[in-house]
Scaffold this motif. Structure first.
Motif, PDB file in Angstrom:
ATOM      1  N   THR A 204       0.816  -1.212   0.000  1.00 23.50           N
ATOM      2  CA  THR A 204       0.000   0.000   0.000  1.00 23.50           C
ATOM      3  C   THR A 204       0.852   1.265   0.000  1.00 23.50           C
ATOM      4  N   ASP A 205       2.118   1.141  -0.360  1.00 21.42           N
ATOM      5  CA  ASP A 205       2.987   2.308  -0.520  1.00 21.42           C
ATOM      6  C   ASP A 205       2.486   3.093  -1.729  1.00 21.42           C
ATOM      7  N   ARG A 206       2.042   4.309  -1.523  1.00 22.23           N
ATOM      8  CA  ARG A 206       1.376   5.046  -2.589  1.00 22.23           C
ATOM      9  C   ARG A 206       2.315   5.496  -3.703  1.00 22.23           C
ATOM     10  N   ASP A 207       3.593   5.656  -3.429  1.00 25.49           N
ATOM     11  CA  ASP A 207       4.523   6.074  -4.487  1.00 25.49           C
ATOM     12  C   ASP A 207       4.581   5.054  -5.630  1.00 25.49           C
ATOM     13  N   PRO A 208       4.880   3.770  -5.374  1.00 30.50           N
ATOM     14  CA  PRO A 208       4.885   2.814  -6.478  1.00 30.50           C
ATOM     15  C   PRO A 208       3.505   2.583  -7.080  1.00 30.50           C
ATOM     16  N   LEU A 209       2.459   2.714  -6.266  1.00 30.21           N
ATOM     17  CA  LEU A 209       1.108   2.557  -6.817  1.00 30.21           C
ATOM     18  C   LEU A 209       0.816   3.652  -7.839  1.00 30.21           C
ATOM     19  N   LEU A 210       1.150   4.902  -7.490  1.00 25.55           N
ATOM     20  CA  LEU A 210       0.899   6.013  -8.413  1.00 25.55           C
ATOM     21  C   LEU A 210       1.763   5.880  -9.660  1.00 25.55           C
ATOM     22  N   ARG A 211       3.017   5.493  -9.493  1.00 27.55           N
ATOM     23  CA  ARG A 211       3.870   5.293 -10.671  1.00 27.55           C
ATOM     24  C   ARG A 211       3.287   4.222 -11.582  1.00 27.55           C
ATOM     25  N   GLY A 212       2.829   3.114 -11.007  1.00 27.97           N
ATOM     26  CA  GLY A 212       2.271   2.029 -11.810  1.00 27.97           C
ATOM     27  C   GLY A 212       1.029   2.451 -12.566  1.00 27.97           C
ATOM     28  N   VAL A 213       0.156   3.202 -11.896  1.00 26.60           N
ATOM     29  CA  VAL A 213      -1.075   3.647 -12.548  1.00 26.60           C
ATOM     30  C   VAL A 213      -0.778   4.635 -13.669  1.00 26.60           C
ATOM     31  N   LEU A 214       0.114   5.601 -13.429  1.00 27.60           N
ATOM     32  CA  LEU A 214       0.411   6.608 -14.457  1.00 27.60           C
ATOM     33  C   LEU A 214       1.155   6.001 -15.641  1.00 27.60           C
ATOM     34  N   ARG A 215       2.016   5.040 -15.401  1.00 31.60           N
ATOM     35  CA  ARG A 215       2.683   4.366 -16.519  1.00 31.60           C
ATOM     36  C   ARG A 215       1.683   3.568 -17.350  1.00 31.60           C
ATOM     37  N   SER A 216       0.746   2.922 -16.684  1.00 30.34           N
ATOM     38  CA  SER A 216      -0.289   2.183 -17.399  1.00 30.34           C
ATOM     39  C   SER A 216      -1.171   3.133 -18.200  1.00 30.34           C
ATOM     40  N   LEU A 217      -1.510   4.282 -17.614  1.00 28.57           N
ATOM     41  CA  LEU A 217      -2.321   5.269 -18.326  1.00 28.57           C
ATOM     42  C   LEU A 217      -1.577   5.805 -19.540  1.00 28.57           C
ATOM     43  N   GLU A 218      -0.295   6.039 -19.404  1.00 26.28           N
ATOM     44  CA  GLU A 218       0.500   6.511 -20.536  1.00 26.28           C
ATOM     45  C   GLU A 218       0.480   5.492 -21.681  1.00 26.28           C
TER      46      GLU A 218
END
Length: 297
Positions: A204-218
């Motif tokens: 639940t570390d939000r830094d890797p979660l946000l990176r993963g979501v934004l890379r997927s969105l890209e």
């Protein structure tokens, strides 16, 4: 876009957003804005800036205003540790404890894509978030048409997030995402809500979660835009249908004017509308803009 352009912004030298009380909940550390920029902003990539603010009313409202003022361009990402006036579809309001989730908006300018296909952007974002969280959090996330993110908690589907897309002038769209990450049972706004933690996320570390979501969105945005917004050619329509828990269920679509339509959800058409097969043998498409509520029967 810079943090000073955003109300209540705070960006210390260490790259973390926050103020004197940012470590008040050690289970919910602040995001590292500098590390996020280093990981996501690169030459030739979609993301052109990542700013994290401690507290604001709505990241969508802020980013729409920045775009209108010419202070934000495509690829701008605005993240808030806390939203005090978070908005959902039809201007529904919601809030969550500080640093308990991911609350962010992105500015997109889909040049080369007909405006008629821009309605796919919320569905595209849903696919991107679901696939990103599957990898980064190990949580199976389903999609409830048109804009809800569902997780399974104790055998029941619960809403853990939502998506809101808004026009920002003639050539741009701001897409906002809210995801409950570490909300506990006693913090849920309603019993039907959930979070990644309650769904058994491996992290639940939000830094890797946000990176993963934004890379997927890209990645998904690149595919869709490269196909001229064609949902079939880009693979978006098929992937969305595969992850949409609404399909195959009998639902009641509550429409404006106290009208309703009941039928089995059988498909999502090329315009992103949900197709309902009624008892009369008629297939009726309904658009997200026409729905007040969509409930299972």
């Amino acid at each position: 876009m810079t943090p000073r352009d955003v109300p209540d912004a705070n960006s210390p030298d260490d790259g973390r957003a926050g103020n004197g009380s940012r470590w008040s909940d050690l289970e919910r550390p602040p995001l590292n804005a500098g590390a996020l920029r280093r990981a996501l902003v690169r030459e030739g990539g979609l993301w052109t800036g990542v700013d994290v603010v401690q507290r604001t009313g709505s990241t969508n409202s802020d980013l729409v205003a920045l775009a209108a003022a010419g202070k934000a361009a495509e690829g701008a990402v605005l993240v808030a540790e806390e939203q005090t006036s978070g908005r959902g579809r039809l201007d529904r309001r919601w809030s969550a404890p500080p640093r308990s989730g991911l609350f962010f908006s992105v500015l997109l300018e889909p040049v080369g894509v007909p405006v008629a296909r821009w309605g796919w952007l919320p569905l595209l974002t849903g696919v991107a978030v679901a696939t990103g969280l599957s990898k980064a959090a190990g949580v199976d996330t389903a999609l409830k048409w048109p804009n809800d993110l569902l997780v399974t908690v104790a055998g029941a589907e619960r809403k853990a997030g939502g998506i809101l897309a808004e026009r920002a002038g003639d050539g741009a769209v701001v897409v906002g995402v809210g995801i409950n990450v570490t909300l506990r049972e006693d913090e849920l706004p309603v019993p039907q809500a959930g979070s990644l933690a309650l769904a058994g996320a491996v992290g639940t570390d939000r830094d890797p979660l946000l990176r993963g979501v934004l890379r997927s969105l890209e990645q998904w945005y690149g595919k869709w835009r490269g196909a001229g917004g064609d949902p079939a050619l880009s693979g978006l329509q098929e992937t969305y249908a595969a992850g949409c828990s609404t399909l195959g269920r009998t639902v009641r679509a509550e429409l404006p004017g106290d009208r309703s339509l009941t039928g089995e959800a059988v498909a999502v058409d090329g315009d992103g509308r949900l197709v309902l097969a009624t008892a009369d043998g008629v297939q009726e498409p309904v658009g997200a803009g026409d729905i007040v509520h969509l409930r299972p029967v």
